[in-house]
Design an enzyme around this catalytic site. Structure first.
Site, PDB file in Angstrom:
ATOM      1  N   ALA A  56       0.762  -1.104  -0.209  1.00 38.55           N
ATOM      2  CA  ALA A  56      -0.011  -0.136   0.057  1.00 38.55           C
ATOM      3  C   ALA A  56       0.993   1.253   0.012  1.00 38.55           C
ATOM      4  O   ALA A  56       1.980   1.243   0.655  1.00 38.55           O
ATOM      5  CB  ALA A  56      -0.772  -0.062   1.088  1.00 38.55           C
ATOM      6  N   LYS A  57       0.296   2.254  -0.538  1.00 44.55           N
ATOM      7  CA  LYS A  57       1.089   3.619  -0.757  1.00 44.55           C
ATOM      8  C   LYS A  57       0.751   4.196   0.497  1.00 44.55           C
ATOM      9  O   LYS A  57      -0.317   5.323   0.381  1.00 44.55           O
ATOM     10  CB  LYS A  57       1.013   4.380  -2.074  1.00 44.55           C
ATOM     11  CG  LYS A  57       2.105   5.561  -2.068  1.00 44.55           C
ATOM     12  CD  LYS A  57       1.975   6.072  -3.366  1.00 44.55           C
ATOM     13  CE  LYS A  57       3.036   7.134  -3.752  1.00 44.55           C
ATOM     14  NZ  LYS A  57       4.371   6.805  -3.716  1.00 44.55           N
ATOM     15  N   ALA A  58       0.994   3.705   1.623  1.00 46.53           N
ATOM     16  CA  ALA A  58       0.236   4.564   2.865  1.00 46.53           C
ATOM     17  C   ALA A  58       1.304   5.624   3.457  1.00 46.53           C
ATOM     18  O   ALA A  58       2.595   5.279   3.726  1.00 46.53           O
ATOM     19  CB  ALA A  58       0.096   3.321   3.921  1.00 46.53           C
TER      20      ALA A  58
END
Length: 304
Positions: A157-159
């Site tokens: 995830a691009k969290a």
């Protein structure tokens, strides 16, 4: 014009409305600010179009799912909103930052009961978002922190929260006189830099780490496609740090950075060689194609 991100002219798309830049705000007790429940994207505008927009919007939705919430906007609606806010700001080139987050209805580790918000902000200057290319290549040092294992964090995830260690390592590198830091994964294999994927030219092949728990970058996929069009083998596999000694060329790639040659990784020295130069030229042509907004080599994200 002010150089701060908060004090600018222009418009930001927020929850379905175009707002003047300075009015796009959130409450200080927003869940994402305290517990990291935000997901982001980084996109580039070329000649008024956003490169691989569909892939970026799809990945944003998928990142939210990996953090256990759903965006109430479809991929197509996010695409349309992005085009609209880019046009409202009259941008022909620049950067776009979509961010989705959980709101301020409750405060605690659990985000159950919070609302989901989405903002899309485009601007002309990239500032310090990513590493900047240099004629002889940038200098890189090895990071202390490692990318987490799949059973420790949702690394695909691009969290926002996952960038904490990247920011620490980036600052350490800059303070030590380097341009960036190269991170290993939890098993001691090469992973990525603080904000970009890495490629090594070894023999006649390009070698890149297999993204087992870090981002399979959209630019990374584009570079792999360009190399394959040239007939260059691309090996996507586990890469050990000692293989850096046998590389003739090294470069980083990411949306903001594009393709950035590496001149040195600590004591190792590299030339900005023919493979890197060719891919830089190919990439500049690719991003300016009229159909650049589609999924391209990132079609694996289409279902997100």
């Amino acid at each position: 014009m002010s150089l701060t991100m908060a004090d600018r002219d222009g418009f930001i798309w927020l929850d379905g409305k175009l707002l003047p830049w300075r009015e796009a705000t959130m409450h200080v007790l927003t869940h994402a600010l305290h517990y990291g429940s935000a997901v982001i994207e980084g996109e580039r505008i070329y000649e008024g179009r956003v490169f691989r927009l569909a892939a970026h919007s799809a990945r944003l939705r998928n990142s939210a799912r990996l953090l256990d919430y759903e965006l109430p906007w479809s991929r197509e609606q996010i695409d349309e909103a992005t085009r609209g806010v880019v046009a409202a700001n009259n941008l022909k080139s620049g950067y776009v930052r979509p961010i989705a987050w959980r709101g301020s209805e409750v405060m605690g580790v659990s985000a159950i009961g919070t609302s989901v918000h989405l903002a899309i902000a485009p601007w002309t200057q990239e500032g310090r978002l990513s590493v900047q290319a240099k004629p002889g290549g940038i200098t890189v040092t090895m990071a202390q922190y490692r990318r987490p294992a799949p059973d420790s964090a949702p690394g695909t995830a691009k969290a926002a929260g996952l960038y904490l260690i990247c920011g620490i390592e980036k600052d350490r590198a800059l303070n030590a006189g380097f341009d960036d830091a190269l991170m290993l994964d939890w098993q001691g294999r090469l992973a990525e830099s603080t904000g970009a994927n890495i490629f090594l030219a070894i023999g006649n092949s390009l070698v890149t780490p297999k993204p087992e728990n870090f981002l399979d970058g959209i630019t990374r996929r584009a570079v792999m496609g360009l190399a394959e069009r040239r007939g260059w083998p691309v090996e996507e596999r586990a890469v050990m740090p000692e293989e850096l000694d046998g590389a003739s060329e090294v470069f980083l790639c990411a949306t903001a950075a594009e393709i950035v040659p590496v001149g040195a990784i600590d004591h190792r020295r590299y030339q900005v060689g023919p493979m890197t130069r060719a891919l830089i030229d190919d990439y500049q042509k690719l991003v300016r194609q009229p159909d650049c907004e589609g999924f391209g080599e990132s079609a694996h994200l289409a279902a997100a």
